[in-house]
Write an enzyme that holds these catalytic residues in place. Structure first.
Site, mmCIF file in Angstrom:
data_model
loop_
_atom_site.group_PDB
_atom_site.id
_atom_site.type_symbol
_atom_site.label_atom_id
_atom_site.label_comp_id
_atom_site.label_asym_id
_atom_site.label_seq_id
_atom_site.Cartn_x
_atom_site.Cartn_y
_atom_site.Cartn_z
ATOM 1 N N LYS A 22 -2.024 2.396 -9.879
ATOM 2 C CA LYS A 22 -2.078 2.804 -8.474
ATOM 3 C C LYS A 22 -1.761 1.629 -7.555
ATOM 4 O O LYS A 22 -0.970 1.752 -6.605
ATOM 5 C CB LYS A 22 -3.466 3.352 -8.136
ATOM 6 C CG LYS A 22 -3.680 3.652 -6.653
ATOM 7 C CD LYS A 22 -5.090 4.087 -6.361
ATOM 8 C CE LYS A 22 -5.970 2.989 -5.869
ATOM 9 N NZ LYS A 22 -5.714 2.595 -4.478
ATOM 10 N N ASN A 23 -2.386 0.481 -7.818
ATOM 11 C CA ASN A 23 -2.226 -0.657 -6.925
ATOM 12 C C ASN A 23 -0.858 -1.315 -7.043
ATOM 13 O O ASN A 23 -0.529 -2.206 -6.262
ATOM 14 C CB ASN A 23 -3.327 -1.689 -7.182
ATOM 15 C CG ASN A 23 -4.694 -1.179 -6.762
ATOM 16 O OD1 ASN A 23 -4.802 -0.294 -5.917
ATOM 17 N ND2 ASN A 23 -5.736 -1.730 -7.362
ATOM 18 N N CYS A 116 -11.117 4.423 1.322
ATOM 19 C CA CYS A 116 -12.525 4.231 0.990
ATOM 20 C C CYS A 116 -13.211 3.335 2.004
ATOM 21 O O CYS A 116 -12.613 2.382 2.528
ATOM 22 C CB CYS A 116 -12.658 3.595 -0.402
ATOM 23 S SG CYS A 116 -12.229 4.687 -1.759
ATOM 24 N N ARG A 121 -12.182 -4.325 6.423
ATOM 25 C CA ARG A 121 -10.977 -4.832 5.755
ATOM 26 C C ARG A 121 -9.907 -5.000 6.825
ATOM 27 O O ARG A 121 -8.982 -4.195 6.931
ATOM 28 C CB ARG A 121 -10.531 -3.872 4.652
ATOM 29 C CG ARG A 121 -11.466 -3.862 3.464
ATOM 30 C CD ARG A 121 -10.871 -3.151 2.277
ATOM 31 N NE ARG A 121 -11.007 -1.713 2.388
ATOM 32 C CZ ARG A 121 -10.547 -0.854 1.481
ATOM 33 N NH1 ARG A 121 -9.934 -1.290 0.407
ATOM 34 N NH2 ARG A 121 -10.696 0.444 1.645
ATOM 35 N N ASP A 304 -12.552 -4.261 -8.487
ATOM 36 C CA ASP A 304 -12.424 -2.853 -8.829
ATOM 37 C C ASP A 304 -13.087 -2.503 -10.157
ATOM 38 O O ASP A 304 -13.365 -1.331 -10.427
ATOM 39 C CB ASP A 304 -10.949 -2.448 -8.881
ATOM 40 C CG ASP A 304 -10.351 -2.261 -7.496
ATOM 41 O OD1 ASP A 304 -11.113 -2.285 -6.513
ATOM 42 O OD2 ASP A 304 -9.122 -2.082 -7.398
ATOM 43 N N ARG A 396 -8.071 9.685 -6.263
ATOM 44 C CA ARG A 396 -7.145 8.766 -5.617
ATOM 45 C C ARG A 396 -6.575 7.759 -6.617
ATOM 46 O O ARG A 396 -5.493 7.199 -6.382
ATOM 47 C CB ARG A 396 -7.844 8.001 -4.486
ATOM 48 C CG ARG A 396 -8.188 8.822 -3.265
ATOM 49 C CD ARG A 396 -8.797 7.951 -2.170
ATOM 50 N NE ARG A 396 -7.995 6.743 -1.984
ATOM 51 C CZ ARG A 396 -8.467 5.510 -2.110
ATOM 52 N NH1 ARG A 396 -9.729 5.286 -2.399
ATOM 53 N NH2 ARG A 396 -7.665 4.475 -1.933
#
Length: 415
Positions: A22-23, A116, A121, A304, A396
């Site tokens: 995903k990242n 999230c 951030r 994570d 997600r």
């Protein structure tokens, strides 16, 4: 209301191939906007965040289609430079489109991103990088209006932000002249983005180190690229095996990207064997406490993976200490784990986990992506059937969490 029903107490056994990261895929999809042609992104996971990215690309005038695990993006003639509020709020990573839109269209209108809730951030490093490259940015009413031709520059980050590094790379590829990014993030996903950009004709070097250099203004062309495996998904499944016990193999992921996680699992009593694209974990005894786990930018322990590993260490012996150095609000899963019988004390950025002999089933609620995965990890090692709600957060980042776990012998279903 959708939920996962997880029947715990069954040791896991089997092999599962890890889907694309995903990242990694999200900045790569944003990078497709820079290419005046067709990009084929293989090993592209079917995630809600990916769907949101594709919706943004369509809104910007790109032609997008999916064929199996490949997504084809044709950005030959984009028409837009704005990303509306409803699309931005779908995911925090939507800010990654700033550099690509500004670089391709010469202007960009965006609002504050969503995703999230893990504490503040700020995107100030992203904006500072754009300004260093010559952008003029006006902020008003929660929106950003960016204009100006981009030119190469020296960008120095005060901290190695992954998103800001990726945004700077995308904008710098489109800028005229050379750019040097100092104190760049070193994550494997940044290396993946560099490899994609170079496959499309860009001149980018140094990803994986703290200094990245880009020769901007190169003419890009279409092509095909396969996204790396998701190291956090792999860490989650290894933690699940540690929680439930058994023997589990994950494939399609580079073990070196997980070395800090596998080291902690080994210290906790698991036996691990690794080859370049395979990790095998065996867990046949209760886990024991480990030395303090401190999250840090890569190559440190990934934030994570903190929650899934914590969930595994809840059941066992001894005491483990976690220190969260990346996000302020990354212990929101703790109260839910305690509903299952875990003993965890939190003070600021420190969480102390006291191992207990057993966990019991409960109805728990996910409040963020990795915290939700952690609740499933704990449920697999608990006695009875747990109900995990709020699974839209989990989806997600996990393409088919129940399906993958069933391949390993778990009893997990979505209802």
């Amino acid at each position: 209301m959708s939920a996962y029903l997880v029947e715990g107490g069954r040791p896991l056994d089997g092999s599962v191939r890890i889907h694309g990261a995903k990242n990694s895929v999200l900045p790569i999809l944003a990078a497709c906007l820079l290419v005046p042609g067709e990009c084929v992104v293989r090993n592209c996971p079917d995630l809600s965040d990916v769907t949101a990215s594709l919706d943004i690309l369509r809104h910007l005038g790109c032609a997008v289609r999916r064929e199996g695990d490949a997504v084809i993006v044709d950005a030959s003639a984009p028409t837009g430079w704005d990303v509306p509020d409803d699309l931005m709020r779908e995911m925090r990573s939507s800010v990654i489109f700033l550099g690509a839109v500004l670089g391709r269209m010469g202007q960009a209108d965006l609002c504050a991103p969503g995703g999230c809730e893990l504490g503040p951030r700020p995107i100030d490093l992203h904006l500072a990088a754009m300004r260093s490259l010559g952008a003029v940015i006006a902020e008003a009413g929660g929106g950003l209006h960016c204009t100006g031709g981009l030119r190469g520059a020296d960008i120095v980050f005060s901290l190695p932000s992954v998103g800001a590094t990726e945004n700077a790379m995308l904008a710098a590829v489109a800028a005229e002249g050379d750019t040097t990014i100092t104190n760049a993030a070193r994550e494997p996903e940044i290396v993946d983005l560099q490899q994609f950009l170079c496959a499309m004709g860009a001149d980018v070097h140094g990803a994986g180190s703290s200094v990245i250099t880009i020769r901007g203004g190169k003419r890009l062309h279409g092509g095909a690229y396969a996204v790396m495996g998701d190291r956090i998904v792999a860490a989650t499944y290894l933690a699940a095996a540690a929680s439930a016990g058994g023997t589990v193999e994950v494939t399609g992921v580079d073990w070196r990207h997980l070395s800090t996680v596998t080291a902690v699992l080994a210290e906790a009593g698991c036996t691990l064997t690794s080859t370049p694209e395979r990790i095998l974990l065996r867990c046949q005894a209760p886990l024991r406490g480990v030395r303090p786990v401190r999250t840090a930018p890569y190559p440190g322990f990934p934030t994570d993976a903190q929650a899934p590993l914590m969930a595994a260490l809840c059941k066992g012996t001894g005491c483990s200490v976690f220190v969260e150095n990346i996000f302020e609000s990354r212990y929101r899963h703790v109260d839910e784990l305690c509903r299952m019988g875990a003993e965890i004390q939190v003070e600021g950025r420190v969480a102390v986990v006291y191992g207990v002999p057993r966990l019991h089933a409960a109805q728990v609620r996910s409040t963020d992506l990795r915290g939700g995965a952690a609740l499933v990890v704990a449920a697999l090692g608990a006695e009875g059937e747990s109900i995990v709600t709020g699974i839209h957060h989990v989806e997600r980042g996990y393409q088919d969490l129940p399906g993958d776990l069933r391949l390993l012998g778990a009893s997990v279903r979505r209802t």
